[in-house]
Motif scaffolding. Sequence first.
Motif, PDB file in Angstrom:
ATOM      1  N   GLN A 159       5.097 -13.414   8.890  1.00 33.99           N
ATOM      2  CA  GLN A 159       5.291 -11.980   8.669  1.00 33.99           C
ATOM      3  C   GLN A 159       4.426 -11.469   7.536  1.00 33.99           C
ATOM      4  O   GLN A 159       3.947 -10.344   7.555  1.00 33.99           O
ATOM      5  N   ILE A 160       4.265 -12.323   6.538  1.00 35.56           N
ATOM      6  CA  ILE A 160       3.692 -11.831   5.289  1.00 35.56           C
ATOM      7  C   ILE A 160       2.229 -12.174   5.086  1.00 35.56           C
ATOM      8  O   ILE A 160       1.430 -11.336   4.665  1.00 35.56           O
ATOM      9  N   MET A 161       1.855 -13.407   5.422  1.00 39.99           N
ATOM     10  CA  MET A 161       0.526 -13.856   5.010  1.00 39.99           C
ATOM     11  C   MET A 161      -0.658 -13.078   5.585  1.00 39.99           C
ATOM     12  O   MET A 161      -1.625 -12.841   4.860  1.00 39.99           O
ATOM     13  N   PRO A 162      -0.640 -12.679   6.878  1.00 38.35           N
ATOM     14  CA  PRO A 162      -1.814 -11.933   7.345  1.00 38.35           C
ATOM     15  C   PRO A 162      -2.068 -10.679   6.510  1.00 38.35           C
ATOM     16  O   PRO A 162      -3.207 -10.411   6.103  1.00 38.35           O
ATOM     17  N   ALA A 163      -0.988  -9.934   6.218  1.00 42.20           N
ATOM     18  CA  ALA A 163      -1.141  -8.725   5.408  1.00 42.20           C
ATOM     19  C   ALA A 163      -1.674  -9.063   4.018  1.00 42.20           C
ATOM     20  O   ALA A 163      -2.564  -8.397   3.484  1.00 42.20           O
ATOM     21  N   ILE A 164      -1.134 -10.149   3.435  1.00 44.54           N
ATOM     22  CA  ILE A 164      -1.559 -10.556   2.090  1.00 44.54           C
ATOM     23  C   ILE A 164      -3.049 -10.905   2.073  1.00 44.54           C
ATOM     24  O   ILE A 164      -3.801 -10.473   1.190  1.00 44.54           O
ATOM     25  N   MET A 165      -3.480 -11.658   3.058  1.00 50.96           N
ATOM     26  CA  MET A 165      -4.882 -12.081   3.094  1.00 50.96           C
ATOM     27  C   MET A 165      -5.807 -10.883   3.289  1.00 50.96           C
ATOM     28  O   MET A 165      -6.879 -10.815   2.704  1.00 50.96           O
ATOM     29  N   ILE A 166      -5.391  -9.963   4.144  1.00 57.16           N
ATOM     30  CA  ILE A 166      -6.219  -8.778   4.375  1.00 57.16           C
ATOM     31  C   ILE A 166      -6.329  -7.954   3.096  1.00 57.16           C
ATOM     32  O   ILE A 166      -7.417  -7.534   2.691  1.00 57.16           O
ATOM     33  N   ILE A 167      -5.194  -7.782   2.406  1.00 59.98           N
ATOM     34  CA  ILE A 167      -5.236  -7.007   1.164  1.00 59.98           C
ATOM     35  C   ILE A 167      -6.129  -7.692   0.127  1.00 59.98           C
ATOM     36  O   ILE A 167      -6.962  -7.047  -0.509  1.00 59.98           O
TER      37      ILE A 167
END
Lengths: 218, 158
Positions: free
Chosen positions: A45-53
């Motif tokens: 849930q979290i990591m794709p958004a974190i990596m993109i940011i």
Amino acid sequence: MIEKIKKYKFIIIAGLLIFTTPIYNPNAFFEALNITKGFFLEMLQIMPAIMIISALINQWVPREVIIKHFGDGSGIKGKIYSFIIGSFSAGPIYAAFPVTHSLLKKGASVANTVIIISSWAVIKIVMFMVESSFLGISFALTRYLLTIPAILVMSFFVSKIVSREEILDETEENYNPVLEKLPGMNCGACGSKNCEAFANDVQKGDKVLTDCVYINES
Amino acid sequence: MTTILLIFGAGGFLAWSFKKDVTKTKDTLKNALVMMKEMLIEIVGIMAIIGWVLAIIPESYIRNLLGSANEFVSTLWGALIGTVTIIPAFIAFPLSKSLYTSGANLTAIAAFITTLTMVGFATFPIEKKYFKKKFSIVRNITAFFMAIIIAILMGVIL
């Protein structure tokens, strides 16, 4: 082969541990799979958004902005910003590393980096509510009120011992200007492992740019 | 809730980036993908190991350690257990409560919760990758001692 094993060491160890469990404890086997699944879903849930940011911060946010708000001279305001960023972020502590690393690289101070990582891990509004509902509001409140000064002490202490350079030198060499001139073929003809290693050697003065066969040709 | 905000935040930032420069954004996404892959390889194994440890150790065992008659020893155990594991909050708090009602020390629980979140033995390999050894060691050790100090103070206050 050995490098591959090294890279996947945790997965290999975990596989061995989990898939031998049914032999002596079948219940624990399913329990282990279940818990791992829970962790995994949270991460997805979290990591794709974190990596993109993190990657977008690297790409777009100007250095000056970060230095001004989170750098060494940012003072109390910088610390408050750091607490806010940390506590409003989602995800477990490992999600904090890529983002804070991007900020540090762009000029945030070591102390503020520690504040963001720690408050990311500990100071959460949702967690606070869960904690007070289970352990009582006085428990949760006291723990939070003690944690904030503790984080400040930590950030001061860590920034006194570890310098920015000790964290970043390798990573900053990744942005070695020499590297941009190289073809990026990683041919190894220069004697270095790859173009990156060669760029670092040139920077250090161990090699010269014309040691690269491609540059020599042109 | 915050997770949804995070995802929307990332989406918005990404949309803005695409509008500004398509090729740069594509490169950025490629970077993100590589970073993600690297991290996945590391974290999946670590999580599975922790999942296994949590499954194999009976709760009663942890209960005994945290409920030891000697408050200092149990606090130390609380801090140590919190250090080596990562337990999601929705498991950690109910567990803490059941530990507390069944006789664990308050200071031990405080130490457990604080190190659980702030100190990351299990995530150390990832931290090291980003911040190198020295920073990771210093940060984790300071966090550990801070957690113990917090726990002791809580024992005094509450």
